[in-house]
Design an enzyme around this catalytic site. Structure first.
Site, PDB file in Angstrom:
ATOM      1  CG  ASP A  69      41.400  -7.808 -39.345  1.00 60.12           C
ATOM      2  OD1 ASP A  69      42.376  -8.472 -38.956  1.00 60.12           O
ATOM      3  OD2 ASP A  69      40.230  -8.142 -39.124  1.00 60.12           O
ATOM      4  CG  ASN A 138      29.137  -8.335 -35.164  1.00 58.05           C
ATOM      5  OD1 ASN A 138      29.967  -9.044 -35.738  1.00 58.05           O
ATOM      6  ND2 ASN A 138      29.344  -7.053 -34.943  1.00 58.05           N
ATOM      7  CG  HIS A 140      33.059  -8.892 -37.301  1.00 56.24           C
ATOM      8  ND1 HIS A 140      32.905  -8.377 -36.043  1.00 56.24           N
ATOM      9  CD2 HIS A 140      34.224  -9.574 -37.271  1.00 56.24           C
ATOM     10  CE1 HIS A 140      33.935  -8.725 -35.292  1.00 56.24           C
ATOM     11  NE2 HIS A 140      34.756  -9.458 -36.011  1.00 56.24           N
ATOM     12  CD  GLU A 145      32.066  -4.619 -36.540  1.00 54.34           C
ATOM     13  OE1 GLU A 145      31.415  -5.673 -36.568  1.00 54.34           O
ATOM     14  OE2 GLU A 145      32.753  -4.280 -35.571  1.00 54.34           O
TER      15      GLU A 145
HETATM   16  C1  GLP Z   1      38.248  -9.968 -34.661  1.00 53.72           C
HETATM   17  C2  GLP Z   1      38.945 -10.108 -36.002  1.00 53.72           C
HETATM   18  C3  GLP Z   1      38.280 -11.123 -36.882  1.00 53.72           C
HETATM   19  C4  GLP Z   1      38.023 -12.378 -36.084  1.00 53.72           C
HETATM   20  C5  GLP Z   1      37.078 -12.088 -34.959  1.00 53.72           C
HETATM   21  C6  GLP Z   1      36.754 -13.299 -34.112  1.00 53.72           C
HETATM   22  O1  GLP Z   1      37.253  -9.014 -34.640  1.00 53.72           O
HETATM   23  N1  GLP Z   1      39.055  -8.897 -36.726  1.00 53.72           N
HETATM   24  O2  GLP Z   1      39.085 -11.370 -38.003  1.00 53.72           O
HETATM   25  O3  GLP Z   1      37.483 -13.360 -36.922  1.00 53.72           O
HETATM   26  O4  GLP Z   1      37.681 -11.117 -34.115  1.00 53.72           O
HETATM   27  O5  GLP Z   1      37.758 -13.492 -33.170  1.00 53.72           O
HETATM   28  P1  GLP Z   1      37.913 -14.736 -32.229  1.00 53.72           P
HETATM   29  O6  GLP Z   1      38.490 -15.812 -33.070  1.00 53.72           O
HETATM   30  O7  GLP Z   1      38.854 -14.283 -31.170  1.00 53.72           O
HETATM   31  O8  GLP Z   1      36.563 -15.058 -31.716  1.00 53.72           O
END
Ligand code: GLP
Length: 253
Positions: A69, A138, A140, A145
């Site tokens: 993404d 959440n 995702h 989402e």
């Molecule tokens: C973002 C990314 C996800 C990632 C998530 C968790 O929203 N788009 O791909 O898995 O955050 O991030 P973190 O590893 O910083 O908790």
């Protein structure tokens, strides 16, 4: 097939084992197509992959990567773009040719077309051999989402308030967090041949419990992975804190 769960003691262990998992794929199939994630969770994994490259000659010269993404509206040079993150943490530190790395362009003029071309690029490359994922608080995955359609391909998504809040730590304030992103869809992710999902920290414990013990539901996008034939869930003790005893017993290192 039930999801395989590996509970590890520390973030360091999570980083080493996940990097080992990716490295094994690259050694076994040098031309592997990797799906890559951003966020704070995989940073240690990238550090370890870079170490394996420098110290043991792990060779990425034939590897292709596709990121999950990118924020809409951020140019590649923006400090918080995932493009910048990937250059800093991985691409610039290993021997992967620049034309073999891919990430959606958040500042593309025609976003719909960008999504279509990204999806086509993945197909042309033969599909993803190993997709690395983090998970949002959440539930995702990528930026899909709660409520996302299981049939989606790469698309533009509107970020939920909880994701904007969770990711605001990387920006001056939540006002600066983009409201939209381009993300591989749930179907894109599901079509990967193998999936490695990483989670660390208490803030992920609820989502991990819901994913492992709950139903498959669009309300928890990660739950879709329970229908996939080859998923490894690698979590630290903190992220596993809400898992039932019997699951934990079967899942240690
Ligand atoms: C973002 C990314 C996800 C990632 C998530 C968790 O929203 N788009 O791909 O898995 O955050 O991030 P973190 O590893 O910083 O908790």
């Amino acid at each position: 097939m039930p999801i395989r769960i590996l509970i590890v003691d520390s973030y360091q262990e999570l980083s080493q084992l996940s990097a080992g998992f990716v490295a094994e794929m690259v050694r076994f199939k040098p031309s592997a197509v990797l799906g890559l994630a951003t966020g704070s969770t995989p940073i240690g994994m990238y550090e370890e992959l870079v170490r394996l490259h420098i110290e043991q000659g792990l060779d990425f010269s034939k590897t292709t990567t596709f990121n999950l993404d990118e924020y809409v509206g951020l140019s590649e040079s923006h400090a918080q773009s995932y493009y910048t993150y990937m250059r800093r943490n991985f691409w610039d530190c290993v021997n992967i040719p620049s034309d073999q790395v891919h990430i959606p362009r958040g500042d593309a003029g025609d976003l719909a077309r960008e999504c279509e071309e990204y999806e086509e690029g993945i197909e042309r490359a033969g599909g993803i051999d190993l997709q690395v994922l983090g998970i949002g608080t959440n539930g995702h995955i990528g930026f899909n989402e709660p409520g996302s359609d299981f049939g989606t391909k790469t698309h533009v998504v509107r970020l939920s308030e909880s994701t904007i809040e969770a990711n605001s730590r990387f920006f001056a304030s939540s006002n600066f967090v983009p409201r939209e992103a381009i993300s591989m869809g749930l179907q894109t992710i599901f079509r990967s041949r193998r999936i490695l999902l990483l989670a660390d920290g208490e803030s992920k414990a609820r989502a991990i419990r819901q994913m492992v013990t709950g139903d498959v539901t669009p309300q928890l996008p990660a739950s879709l992975l329970k229908q996939h034939a080859d998923v490894m869930l690698m979590v630290t003790r903190q992220a596993a804190a809400e898992l039932p005893e019997d699951v934990v017993k079967l899942s240690g290192t």
